[in-house]
Design an enzyme around this catalytic site. Structure first.
Site, PDB file in Angstrom:
ATOM      1  N   HIS A 221      -3.047 -49.437 -79.732  1.00 16.81           N
ATOM      2  CA  HIS A 221      -3.040 -50.436 -78.627  1.00 16.81           C
ATOM      3  C   HIS A 221      -4.310 -51.474 -78.933  1.00 16.81           C
ATOM      4  CE1 HIS A 221      -4.133 -51.061 -74.134  1.00 16.81           C
ATOM      5  NE2 HIS A 221      -3.408 -51.537 -74.331  1.00 16.81           N
ATOM      6  N   GLU A 248      -0.380 -53.114 -81.832  1.00 20.74           N
ATOM      7  CA  GLU A 248      -0.175 -54.027 -80.782  1.00 20.74           C
ATOM      8  C   GLU A 248      -1.184 -55.062 -80.699  1.00 20.74           C
ATOM      9  OE1 GLU A 248      -0.508 -55.145 -76.710  1.00 20.74           O
ATOM     10  OE2 GLU A 248      -1.920 -53.857 -77.709  1.00 20.74           O
ATOM     11  N   ASP A 250      -2.170 -58.971 -78.193  1.00 20.20           N
ATOM     12  CA  ASP A 250      -1.768 -59.976 -77.449  1.00 20.20           C
ATOM     13  C   ASP A 250      -2.022 -61.527 -77.768  1.00 20.20           C
ATOM     14  OD1 ASP A 250      -1.674 -57.724 -74.986  1.00 20.20           O
ATOM     15  OD2 ASP A 250      -3.669 -57.310 -76.272  1.00 20.20           O
ATOM     16  N   HIS A 263      -6.575 -60.580 -75.185  1.00 18.96           N
ATOM     17  CA  HIS A 263      -5.672 -59.702 -74.060  1.00 18.96           C
ATOM     18  C   HIS A 263      -5.856 -60.710 -72.813  1.00 18.96           C
ATOM     19  CE1 HIS A 263      -5.378 -57.270 -70.552  1.00 18.96           C
ATOM     20  NE2 HIS A 263      -4.389 -56.751 -71.175  1.00 18.96           N
ATOM     21  N   GLU A 323       2.400 -58.624 -78.159  1.00 20.54           N
ATOM     22  CA  GLU A 323       2.720 -58.939 -76.695  1.00 20.54           C
ATOM     23  C   GLU A 323       2.357 -60.342 -76.559  1.00 20.54           C
ATOM     24  OE1 GLU A 323       1.152 -57.661 -72.149  1.00 20.54           O
ATOM     25  OE2 GLU A 323       0.806 -56.378 -73.986  1.00 20.54           O
TER      26      GLU A 323
END
Length: 461
Positions: A221, A248, A250, A263, A323
């Protein structure tokens, strides 16, 4: 008055093991002299005593238990009234699945005085290591000193429902540490009066079938973010070294159109800058320190671009899970992936269904999952139907769901509808194991090392 159904009293002490599963509720009226406790109630911490036919508890943390540790399923209700409170974050709670002596693990449904906070109500497990908060919710109204609130908890197998004033606020499938236990009440930083306590035992659940663990993918994450600064090249590099199958991160676009990792919409939490990401140029972001907030040893870690991150992951065996945090940049993301010849080394996830549709249209070879943390109602089949309908609308067969949406039964229903099921963000080993046994395809975690080790152990069973 205490109404006894299937009970007996010996020398003033309640023989609580005689409460039969499936019987009517046992109701406690606390009809004993002030300053005492009814039979069967066992204080663990804090101050507890009956005052004017109500049970009053106070203390920094105060707990009292009732019942038999062989009880499995039950429905608990009690009226709680805050008399004094140190601050808005203090709480009262209903305890369940506790050992007779209160040794951890045990579970509780706490409600804060200011329950409209994001964590105003919780499902929390007290483990030997400390608290594991597995679900939080905000309620529709705060508590008021002197005004009663009704708490209700229904426990069946690993499933727990928590109600406040008749509204369902907590629903979880992760009461995993203990299958049976006593019930009780709790207080933190306050003085609370409890009235109208009742417990109704429900029929025992059949033993859960022991399912074999099928290999699921492990996604870091924002990289290995439990240890390293999130959304940095270092965090991704260390996730790869730890054995993650994916990492992952962002992405937003800068004012001058460069896709970068971040993020939050703003810079304050994870850099020494301020303002919105989209208002900055890449050159301005290059001046920022994206590591020191985590630990001084990471000082100088830069804000990376999408291209830099993908180059770092190329041919590593660890896919990039991108993401997309804002609309209007799907074409830039796809073009960057194509330019690096990494269509088969990435996946895209997004809460925005239109973004999922865009990616599927621009580049069908890139796996793309719809993200959700929706709180659903209805039967398991109805929930699965709604999720499947959303996936169909967004033209994908992959969903990436907050783990609190999931249960063994829902995962099975989603698989029966042809969906791949990913989930996020799971940091408790016991929850990781449950999800693997229930058949998820991918787990996103901050604690990459823990999940890698656990997966290896379970696959060797």
């Amino acid at each position: 008055m205490r109404t006894r159904i299937g009970l007996s009293v010996v020398c003033g002490m309640l023989v609580i093991a005689a409460v039969a599963a499936g019987s009517e509720a046992m109701r406690e009226g606390f009809d004993v002299p002030d300053g005492t406790l009814p039979g069967g109630w066992r204080p663990l911490r804090g101050q507890w005593a009956v005052q004017d036919h109500g049970l009053v508890g106070s203390g920094t943390e105060a707990y009292i238990l009732f019942g038999d540790e062989n009880w499995q399923n039950y429905e608990l209700e009690v009226t709680a009234t805050f008399l004094t409170v140190q601050n808005d974050s203090r709480w009262c709670s209903v305890l369940f699945r506790a050992a007779h002596d209160g040794a951890p693990p045990w579970m509780q449904f706490p409600v804060r005085f200011r329950s409209t906070l994001r964590n105003g109500a919780e499902f929390a497990v007290r483990t030997p290591e400390g608290w594991s908060v597995r679900q939080t919710a905000k309620t529709s109204a705060d508590s008021v000193v002197g005004q009663p609130r009704r708490l209700r908890v229904v426990v069946r197998g690993s499933n727990v429902q928590g109600y406040l004033d008749g509204d369902l606020v907590i629903e979880t499938a992760y009461a995993l540490e203990r299958e049976r236990g006593c019930v009780g009440l709790g207080v933190s930083g306050s003085t609370v009066r409890f009235d109208g306590f009742s417990v109704k035992r429900l029929p025992d659940s059949p033993p859960p079938s022991k399912t074999n663990v099928r290999r699921c993918d492990i996604v870091g994450h924002r990289g290995w973010s439990a240890v390293y600064p999130e959304n940095t090249l270092l965090a991704a590099k260390m996730a790869v070294q730890a054995g993650a199958d994916g990492t992952e991160f962002d992405v937003y676009a800068t004012r001058d159109g460069v896709v970068v990792l971040m993020h939050d919409k703003t810079l304050e939490r994870t850099t020494d800058g301020s303002g919105e990401v989209v208002s900055k140029t890449l050159a301005e972001l290059r001046q920022l320190d994206a590591g020191s907030w985590k630990d001084p040893q990471f000082a100088g870690e830069p804000v990376p671009t999408l291209e830099e991150m993908l180059r770092a992951l190329k041919n590593s065996g660890c896919i990039g899970v991108i993401e997309i945090k804002m609309p209007g940049i799907s074409d830039k993301v796809v073009q960057t992936v194509r330019d690096l010849d990494m269509v088969d080394q990435v996946a895209v996830i997004a809460f925005n269904g239109e973004v999922v549709q865009e990616i599927r249209s621009l580049e069908p070879r890139i796996p793309c999952a719809w993200l959700s943390a929706e709180r659903l109602s209805g039967t398991t089949a109805e929930r699965a139907d709604w999720i499947a309908a959303q996936a169909k609308l967004y033209e994908t067969d992959m969903v990436d769901l907050n783990f609190n949406m999931l249960s063994r039964e829902l995962i099975s229903e989603l698989k029966n509808r042809g969906l791949k099921v990913w989930c996020w963000t799971v940091n408790d080993p016991i929850v990781m194991e449950a999800l693997m046994r229930w058949g998820v395809d991918s787990i996103t975690t901050d604690r990459v090392d823990v999940l890698v080790k656990l997966r290896a152990e379970l696959l060797d069973e």
